[in-house]
Design an enzyme around this catalytic site. Structure first.
Site, PDB file in Angstrom:
ATOM      1  N   GLU A  60       0.831  -1.217   0.000  1.00  0.00           N
ATOM      2  CA  GLU A  60       0.000   0.000   0.000  1.00  0.00           C
ATOM      3  C   GLU A  60       0.861   1.262   0.000  1.00  0.00           C
ATOM      4  OE1 GLU A  60      -1.313   1.859   3.535  1.00  0.00           O
ATOM      5  OE2 GLU A  60      -1.298  -0.044   4.628  1.00  0.00           O
ATOM      6  N   LYS A  84      -3.961  -2.332  14.137  1.00  0.00           N
ATOM      7  CA  LYS A  84      -3.063  -1.425  14.867  1.00  0.00           C
ATOM      8  C   LYS A  84      -3.489  -1.366  16.343  1.00  0.00           C
ATOM      9  CE  LYS A  84      -3.278   1.581  11.279  1.00  0.00           C
ATOM     10  NZ  LYS A  84      -3.125   0.855  10.020  1.00  0.00           N
ATOM     11  N   ASP A 107     -16.665   4.976  14.370  1.00  0.00           N
ATOM     12  CA  ASP A 107     -15.516   4.954  13.459  1.00  0.00           C
ATOM     13  C   ASP A 107     -14.982   3.523  13.329  1.00  0.00           C
ATOM     14  OD1 ASP A 107     -13.312   5.398  11.916  1.00  0.00           O
ATOM     15  OD2 ASP A 107     -12.474   7.000  13.147  1.00  0.00           O
ATOM     16  N   SER A 124     -13.054   1.151  10.490  1.00  0.00           N
ATOM     17  CA  SER A 124     -12.318   1.291   9.230  1.00  0.00           C
ATOM     18  C   SER A 124     -12.990   0.556   8.082  1.00  0.00           C
ATOM     19  CB  SER A 124     -10.894   0.752   9.402  1.00  0.00           C
ATOM     20  OG  SER A 124     -10.218   0.799   8.164  1.00  0.00           O
TER      21      SER A 124
HETATM   22  N1  PSU Z   1      -0.136   0.222   8.361  1.00  0.00           N
HETATM   23  C1  PSU Z   1       0.854   0.977   8.924  1.00  0.00           C
HETATM   24  N2  PSU Z   1       0.670   2.338   8.908  1.00  0.00           N
HETATM   25  C2  PSU Z   1      -0.461   2.951   8.341  1.00  0.00           C
HETATM   26  C3  PSU Z   1      -1.500   2.130   7.758  1.00  0.00           C
HETATM   27  C4  PSU Z   1      -1.256   0.766   7.792  1.00  0.00           C
HETATM   28  O1  PSU Z   1       1.852   0.447   9.449  1.00  0.00           O
HETATM   29  O2  PSU Z   1      -0.570   4.173   8.341  1.00  0.00           O
HETATM   30  C5  PSU Z   1      -2.778   2.758   7.149  1.00  0.00           C
HETATM   31  C6  PSU Z   1      -3.407   1.748   6.214  1.00  0.00           C
HETATM   32  O3  PSU Z   1      -3.481   2.351   4.940  1.00  0.00           O
HETATM   33  C7  PSU Z   1      -4.788   1.470   6.778  1.00  0.00           C
HETATM   34  C8  PSU Z   1      -5.115   2.812   7.359  1.00  0.00           C
HETATM   35  O4  PSU Z   1      -5.701   1.056   5.810  1.00  0.00           O
HETATM   36  O5  PSU Z   1      -3.857   3.119   8.023  1.00  0.00           O
HETATM   37  C9  PSU Z   1      -6.340   2.755   8.257  1.00  0.00           C
HETATM   38  O6  PSU Z   1      -6.947   4.012   8.305  1.00  0.00           O
HETATM   39  P1  PSU Z   1      -8.467   4.188   8.883  1.00  0.00           P
HETATM   40  O7  PSU Z   1      -8.353   3.742  10.314  1.00  0.00           O
HETATM   41  O8  PSU Z   1      -8.811   5.659   8.732  1.00  0.00           O
HETATM   42  O9  PSU Z   1      -9.341   3.306   8.062  1.00  0.00           O
HETATM   43 MN    MN Z   2     -12.243   5.776  10.109  1.00  0.00          MN
END
Ligand code: PSU
Ligand code: MN
Length: 311
Positions: free
Chosen positions: A27, A167, A146, A148
Site C-alpha cells: 500500500e 493497529k 468509526d 475502518s
Molecule cells: N499500516 C501501517 N501504517 C499505516 C496504515 C497501515 O503500518 O498508516 C494505514 C493503512 O493504509 C490502513 C489505514 O488502511 O492506516 C487505516 O486508516 P483508517 O483507520 O482511517 O481506516
Molecule cells: Mn475511520
C-alpha cells in the site's frame, strides 16, 4: 468491473501475472501518511527488496490522475514520500472516486489497495497493520461509529493481507468480533495469541492459527476453492529484536488516545494522528518497530505468494 484505462500495471508486474509468477501488493498510505520522511521511502524500498528476496515481484499501489498504478517506480515512491502535508489524499473505498476525479496523487489504504490488487489479479498484499474498530466507536458516552473501511473490504475482496494485526491504537477484541461476523478468517502465524502491532503479544486469543507459511497457504487456497470470496487477515508478529513490550504499548496508546480526545481529532485523520503521537511519546521507538514489522510482513508476503504459486 474496472475500466481498462483505470488500471495501469508496471511492465514487470504485468509479465509476472501473465506467467503465473508470485506477486505481492504493497500500500501507499503508510508512505504518505503513516511514517515520516525519510523512513517512509526507506521502508517502501526495503519492503520491495524483501519481497524480491523471497522470490516474488513487488507491486506498490497508488492512484495518480484517476488511475490505479500497480507497481511504482523509485521516483514515484520518492514523490509520495516527500509530498507536502495535505497534498496527497488518503483514499479508501468511499473516497476513491473523489480522489480519482480530483487528479494528482492519492495514497491507497488497505481497502483501496485490496480493490486494485484484486482487479489486477494479485492474491497477496503485505502491510503494517489493518484498520479496525476504533476505541470508543461503539462504547462510551459519545460513540464515534468509526470503523475502518478495511474491515468491510476484507469481507468482500478475496486478497490475503499479511499484517502485524489491527493497529494497537484500535479496539482489537471488537475488531476481531466484527471480522468474525463478516466472515473474515483472522489467522495468526506461529503463536496462539494475537500480535499487538508494535508488540508481539496482546493477551488476546488468536481466532485461528497457522503453524507456518505452508499451513497459511493451505488456508488461503481452501478459502478460494470453497468460493468464499472474502479476504484473509494473516497476522505476523513484529520481529523480537524491534518489538516493544506489550505493557508499554498499552500505556502509550492510552496516553495517545487521551491526547487525541483533548485535541478533538476525528475521522480519517485519527489513525495518522495517533501513529504520529505514539512516535513522539516513544521518541521514535514505535517507528523502529513499525518499520521492522512492515518489512518483515513484506518478506512473509513474498514467501506466501511463492508457496501459492508453487501449488
Ligand atoms: N499500516 C501501517 N501504517 C499505516 C496504515 C497501515 O503500518 O498508516 C494505514 C493503512 O493504509 C490502513 C489505514 O488502511 O492506516 C487505516 O486508516 P483508517 O483507520 O482511517 O481506516
Ligand atoms: Mn475511520
Amino acid at each position: 468491473m474496472i475500466a481498462k484505462d483505470r488500471l495501469i500495471l508496471a511492465p514487470e508486474v504485468a509479465d509476472a501475472l501473465r506467467s503465473g509468477q508470485p506477486v505481492v501488493a504493497l500500500e501507499s498510505t503508510l508512505i504518505s501518511h503513516g511514517l515520516p520522511y525519510p523512513q517512509n521511502v526507506e521502508v517502501a524500498t526495503a519492503s520491495e527488496q524483501a519481497i524480491r528476496a523471497s522470490g516474488a515481484v513487488p507491486a506498490t499501489v497508488a492512484m495518480k490522475d484517476g488511475r490505479f498504478l500497480v507497481g511504482l517506480a523509485a521516483a514515484d515512491l520518492e514523490a509520495l514520500g516527500t509530498a507536502p502535508k495535505g497534498s496527497v489524499r488518503k483514499v479508501s473505498r468511499h473516497s476513491l472516486a473523489e480522489g480519482a476525479a480530483a487528479g494528482g496523487w492519492s495514497a491507497t489504504t488497505v481497502s483501496a489497495t485490496m480493490i486494485a490488487a484484486h482487479a489486477a489479479g494479485i492474491r497477496v498484499f503485505a502491510t503494517g497493520g489493518i484498520g479496525g474498530v476504533h476505541r470508543g466507536a461503539i462504547d462510551g458516552a459519545h460513540p464515534s461509529f468509526d470503523i475502518s473501511a478495511d474491515l468491510d473490504e476484507l469481507a468482500r475482496t478475496p486478497v490475503a493481507v499479511v499484517c502485524a494485526g489491527p493497529k494497537a491504537i484500535l479496539d482489537v477484541p471488537r475488531t476481531l468480533e466484527y471480522l468474525e461476523t463478516k466472515g473474515v478468517p483472522v489467522v495468526v502465524l506461529g503463536q496462539d495469541e494475537m500480535p499487538f502491532f508494535w508488540a508481539r503479544r496482546s493477551m488476546i486469543k488468536a481466532p485461528l492459527q497457522a503453524a507456518d507459511i505452508q499451513a497459511a497457504a493451505r488456508i488461503v487456497e481452501a478459502q478460494a476453492a470453497l468460493g468464499l470470496d472474502a479476504g484473509i487477515v494473516l497476522c505476523n508478529p513484529v520481529p523480537e529484536a524491534d518489538a516493544l513490550p506489550d505493557d508499554y504499548v498499552r500505556a502509550i496508546v492510552a496516553q495517545a488516545l487521551a491526547d487525541a480526545e483533548a485535541a478533538h481529532i476525528h475521522g480519517p485523520a485519527t489513525t495518522p494522528w495517533l501513529l504520529a503521537r505514539v512516535a513522539e511519546i516513544t521518541e521514535g521507538r514505535s517507528i523502529a518497530a513499525n518499520i521492522s514489522l512492515i518489512v518483515n510482513n513484506a518478506r512473509v508476503g513474498g514467501l506466501l505468494a511463492v508457496e501459492l504459486a508453487r501449488r
